[in-house]
Design a protein around this motif. Structure first.
Motif, PDB file in Angstrom:
ATOM      1  N   SER A 411       0.779  -1.221   0.056  1.00 41.11           N
ATOM      2  CA  SER A 411       0.099  -0.097   0.053  1.00 41.11           C
ATOM      3  C   SER A 411       1.001   1.184   0.010  1.00 41.11           C
ATOM      4  O   SER A 411       0.269   2.318  -0.132  1.00 41.11           O
ATOM      5  CB  SER A 411      -0.952  -0.112   1.346  1.00 41.11           C
ATOM      6  N   GLY A 412       2.226   0.976  -0.006  1.00 41.40           N
ATOM      7  CA  GLY A 412       3.052   2.333  -0.188  1.00 41.40           C
ATOM      8  C   GLY A 412       3.364   2.811   1.331  1.00 41.40           C
ATOM      9  O   GLY A 412       3.966   3.861   1.433  1.00 41.40           O
ATOM     10  N   GLY A 413       3.322   1.993   2.419  1.00 40.62           N
ATOM     11  CA  GLY A 413       3.238   2.718   3.714  1.00 40.62           C
ATOM     12  C   GLY A 413       4.657   2.491   3.887  1.00 40.62           C
ATOM     13  O   GLY A 413       5.533   1.587   3.564  1.00 40.62           O
ATOM     14  N   THR A 414       5.528   3.604   4.973  1.00 34.15           N
ATOM     15  CA  THR A 414       6.855   3.484   5.176  1.00 34.15           C
ATOM     16  C   THR A 414       7.109   2.726   6.639  1.00 34.15           C
ATOM     17  O   THR A 414       8.054   2.620   6.866  1.00 34.15           O
ATOM     18  CB  THR A 414       7.611   4.899   5.379  1.00 34.15           C
ATOM     19  N   GLY A 415       5.999   2.840   7.316  1.00 37.73           N
ATOM     20  CA  GLY A 415       6.084   2.585   8.739  1.00 37.73           C
ATOM     21  C   GLY A 415       6.585   3.556   9.883  1.00 37.73           C
ATOM     22  O   GLY A 415       6.732   3.494  11.102  1.00 37.73           O
ATOM     23  N   LEU A 416       6.612   4.843   9.339  1.00 38.51           N
ATOM     24  CA  LEU A 416       6.862   5.954  10.031  1.00 38.51           C
ATOM     25  C   LEU A 416       5.494   6.763  10.361  1.00 38.51           C
ATOM     26  O   LEU A 416       5.842   7.689  11.187  1.00 38.51           O
ATOM     27  CB  LEU A 416       7.962   6.796   9.334  1.00 38.51           C
ATOM     28  N   GLY A 417       4.557   6.801   9.613  1.00 38.23           N
ATOM     29  CA  GLY A 417       3.325   7.716   9.750  1.00 38.23           C
ATOM     30  C   GLY A 417       3.017   7.841  11.277  1.00 38.23           C
ATOM     31  O   GLY A 417       3.038   8.981  11.579  1.00 38.23           O
ATOM     32  N   LEU A 418       2.821   6.990  12.064  1.00 41.25           N
ATOM     33  CA  LEU A 418       2.097   7.068  13.292  1.00 41.25           C
ATOM     34  C   LEU A 418       3.321   7.427  14.357  1.00 41.25           C
ATOM     35  O   LEU A 418       3.045   8.131  15.186  1.00 41.25           O
ATOM     36  CB  LEU A 418       1.540   5.624  13.719  1.00 41.25           C
ATOM     37  N   SER A 419       4.450   7.151  13.874  1.00 43.13           N
ATOM     38  CA  SER A 419       5.568   7.606  14.733  1.00 43.13           C
ATOM     39  C   SER A 419       5.601   9.261  14.649  1.00 43.13           C
ATOM     40  O   SER A 419       5.791  10.035  15.272  1.00 43.13           O
ATOM     41  CB  SER A 419       6.872   7.135  14.453  1.00 43.13           C
ATOM     42  N   ILE A 420       5.420   9.686  13.288  1.00 49.42           N
ATOM     43  CA  ILE A 420       5.445  11.043  13.183  1.00 49.42           C
ATOM     44  C   ILE A 420       4.098  11.650  13.827  1.00 49.42           C
ATOM     45  O   ILE A 420       4.151  12.807  14.252  1.00 49.42           O
ATOM     46  CB  ILE A 420       5.209  11.510  11.627  1.00 49.42           C
ATOM     47  N   VAL A 421       2.898  11.020  13.803  1.00 48.91           N
ATOM     48  CA  VAL A 421       2.047  11.581  14.706  1.00 48.91           C
ATOM     49  C   VAL A 421       2.088  11.547  16.013  1.00 48.91           C
ATOM     50  O   VAL A 421       1.871  12.729  16.496  1.00 48.91           O
ATOM     51  CB  VAL A 421       0.638  10.471  14.326  1.00 48.91           C
ATOM     52  N   ARG A 422       2.932  10.545  16.685  1.00 48.34           N
ATOM     53  CA  ARG A 422       3.055  10.729  18.066  1.00 48.34           C
ATOM     54  C   ARG A 422       4.031  12.014  18.395  1.00 48.34           C
ATOM     55  O   ARG A 422       3.835  12.401  19.377  1.00 48.34           O
ATOM     56  CB  ARG A 422       3.526   9.459  18.586  1.00 48.34           C
ATOM     57  N   HIS A 423       5.129  11.992  17.663  1.00 47.36           N
ATOM     58  CA  HIS A 423       5.980  13.252  17.925  1.00 47.36           C
ATOM     59  C   HIS A 423       5.421  14.516  17.760  1.00 47.36           C
ATOM     60  O   HIS A 423       5.487  15.417  18.470  1.00 47.36           O
ATOM     61  CB  HIS A 423       7.111  12.914  16.848  1.00 47.36           C
ATOM     62  N   ALA A 424       4.596  14.678  16.674  1.00 45.71           N
ATOM     63  CA  ALA A 424       4.056  15.924  16.536  1.00 45.71           C
ATOM     64  C   ALA A 424       2.930  16.234  17.664  1.00 45.71           C
ATOM     65  O   ALA A 424       2.678  17.329  17.939  1.00 45.71           O
ATOM     66  CB  ALA A 424       3.258  16.090  15.179  1.00 45.71           C
ATOM     67  N   LEU A 425       2.076  15.119  18.041  1.00 45.79           N
ATOM     68  CA  LEU A 425       1.108  15.360  19.140  1.00 45.79           C
ATOM     69  C   LEU A 425       1.825  15.830  20.601  1.00 45.79           C
ATOM     70  O   LEU A 425       1.452  16.685  21.184  1.00 45.79           O
ATOM     71  CB  LEU A 425       0.185  14.014  19.350  1.00 45.79           C
ATOM     72  N   GLN A 426       3.112  15.212  20.682  1.00 46.64           N
ATOM     73  CA  GLN A 426       3.700  15.659  21.751  1.00 46.64           C
ATOM     74  C   GLN A 426       4.152  17.194  21.786  1.00 46.64           C
ATOM     75  O   GLN A 426       4.309  17.771  22.731  1.00 46.64           O
ATOM     76  CB  GLN A 426       5.000  14.594  22.058  1.00 46.64           C
ATOM     77  N   ARG A 427       4.444  17.481  20.607  1.00 49.87           N
ATOM     78  CA  ARG A 427       4.842  18.849  20.623  1.00 49.87           C
ATOM     79  C   ARG A 427       3.610  19.777  20.626  1.00 49.87           C
ATOM     80  O   ARG A 427       3.847  21.056  20.874  1.00 49.87           O
ATOM     81  CB  ARG A 427       5.376  18.979  18.967  1.00 49.87           C
ATOM     82  N   HIS A 428       2.519  19.314  20.611  1.00 53.95           N
ATOM     83  CA  HIS A 428       1.128  19.899  20.906  1.00 53.95           C
ATOM     84  C   HIS A 428       0.660  19.734  22.324  1.00 53.95           C
ATOM     85  O   HIS A 428      -0.489  19.842  22.279  1.00 53.95           O
ATOM     86  CB  HIS A 428       0.245  19.749  19.827  1.00 53.95           C
TER      87      HIS A 428
END
Length: 467
Positions: A411-428
């Motif tokens: 499906s083209g997933g990199t396996g980093l999407g939810l990790s990015i979500v978690r880090h960005a949420l922590q920043r907020h």
């Protein structure tokens, strides 16, 4: 009516005395003391009667007895004031029983004190051997004891700092807030009071009667390794971009030739696969760079974000990605804005929505919501996709973690999407909640705290977008 025969007096007299031994001992001593004072009084009266002054003899005898009691009381008081330097004599009688019990209690207390001192000494010796600092704090945060590691990391001055409140020594705003909140959840990281180049992590653990144990860890090396890893990922990603750009350039030149019936036509499928893998590698590099930026760019500018406008763009991209294969619905609070960073917020929204499109079969349903309540603002994405097993949910935000490796890569997933979500949420200052069941779909909810919510001045408006 039959009655049980009464016990004969002899049988009653033979029953054992069930009273406590101490009570029986005291009672016997009291009887002896009463007998003693009676005998002394009678002897005094007899001697006074011989001299024709019986009452005077009685008074003198009682006075002598009271003087003896005052002497015993004085000895007891002196012993209580300085038990180590004064010895109790053995008067016999009731006072002898009392003194004997007191001396026995003193021996037991000394044994208990020695045992406690041995336990405390063993605790202090084991704590001294710890590489982490340990500080025992009182009810108001005053220092009661600390080990050598804490002394080295905090710059404590031996007994001079005992009794001083810890916020007066660790003068850092983050630690002061952590200490004042009195919740003591997690730990706080600050610079060392004696060396700002050293980073220390402080954690307070309440225990006992309003006491607290503060653990001090040197995390300088850990932060240095994290920085080195972050820099390596960023530099490697940048370096990989150059050869990838060259490859894609050659693919752009060769692919048109392979589409015809020329000599390169047999290479049409290999070139298409190369194009797919190059695109996937480019996505992976972009995600790695995005993660590196999230971890390093701590002081990025924040502003009030027009979240409804950002979500409108995200939904347009999702529909283009779906190509009308899914039913995408949205309910967006048009006056609900967020204080944060636009690029990071868009990463959160787009990753969750694109994941829903990627893992939901055709004709499936995807619902996007943006709403607020007393707890803050919330963004949720619900799909009718393949779902996630319970044991996989805690690991979803790990880097490169995939529930189904083959399906994710296809499906083209990199396996980093939810990790990015978690880090960005922590920043907020937000958190991610995941609800899922295999075969029945998933719901991803982002919770943002109330102090980051901003209400627009225009009248409230609800947008319902369906496609």
């Amino acid at each position: 009516m039959n009655r049980a025969p009464a016990k004969p007096p002899a049988a009653a007299a033979e029953e054992p005395d069930r009273r406590p031994a101490v009570f029986r001992t005291v009672q016997r001593a009291l009887r002896r003391e009463v007998s003693k004072i009676t005998i002394i009084a009678l002897v005094g009266m007899f001697v006074g009667w011989i001299f024709e002054h019986a009452l005077l003899g009685y008074a003198v005898a009682v006075t002598i007895y009271l003087a003896m009691q005052l002497r015993h009381l004085r000895a007891l008081r002196q012993w209580l004031e300085a038990p180590k330097h004064v010895e109790l004599h053995e008067p016999g009688g009731l006072w002898g029983e009392v003194f004997e019990k007191l001396l026995d209690m003193q021996k037991r207390n000394r044994k208990r004190k020695k045992k406690l001192q041995a336990i405390v000494s063993e605790f202090q010796a084991s704590t001294e051997a710890l590489p982490d600092g340990a500080v025992v704090l009182g009810e108001r945060g005053e220092i009661a004891w600390f080990n050598k590691a804490a002394q080295a990391m905090l710059g404590l001055r031996g007994q001079q700092d005992v009794g001083i409140r810890i916020p007066n020594l660790v003068r850092d705003p983050e630690f002061t807030e952590y200490f004042t909140d009195n919740d003591f959840l997690g730990e706080v990281e600050v610079g060392s009071p004696i060396n700002r180049g050293v980073r220390i992590a402080l954690r307070i653990i309440p225990y006992g009667n309003n006491q607290r144990l503060m653990i001090v860890r040197d995390v300088s090396e850990l932060r240095r390794l994290e920085t080195a890893r972050r820099d390596f990922v960023a530099n490697a990603s940048h370096e990989l971009r150059t050869p990838l750009t060259v490859l894609r350039g050659y693919l752009d030149m060769i692919e048109p030739e392979a589409r015809g019936s020329g000599p390169l036509s047999p290479w049409r499928m290999p070139l298409g696969e190369m194009r797919t893998q190059a695109t996937r590698m480019e996505s992976l590099i972009n995600d790695m760079l995005k993660l590196a930026k999230l971890e390093s760019d701590v002081d990025a500018k924040q502003d009030v974000l027009d979240v409804p406008a950002v979500l409108s763009r995200v939904l347009e991209e999702a529909r283009a990605m779906s190509q009308d294969a899914h039913r995408i619905e949205a309910s967006i609070d048009g006056e609900l804005f967020l204080f944060g960073r636009e690029t990071e917020a868009q990463s959160i929204f787009s990753n969750l929505v694109s994941n829903a499109v990627r893992y939901t079969p055709a004709q499936g349903r995807i619902t996007v919501r943006w709403f607020g309540d007393e707890q803050g603002a919330h963004f949720s994405v619900t799909d009718s996709g393949i779902g996630i097993a319970d044991e996989d949910i805690p690991r979803l935000t790990e880097r490169f973690y995939r529930v189904d490796v083959g399906r994710s890569r296809a499906s083209g997933g990199t396996g980093l999407g939810l990790s990015i979500v978690r880090h960005a949420l922590q920043r907020h200052e937000g958190r991610l909640e995941i609800q899922s069941e295999l075969g029945k779909g998933s719901t991803f909810i982002c919770h943002f705290p109330a102090h980051r919510v901003h209400r627009a001045e225009e009248p409230p408006e609800k947008r319902a977008l369906a496609g």
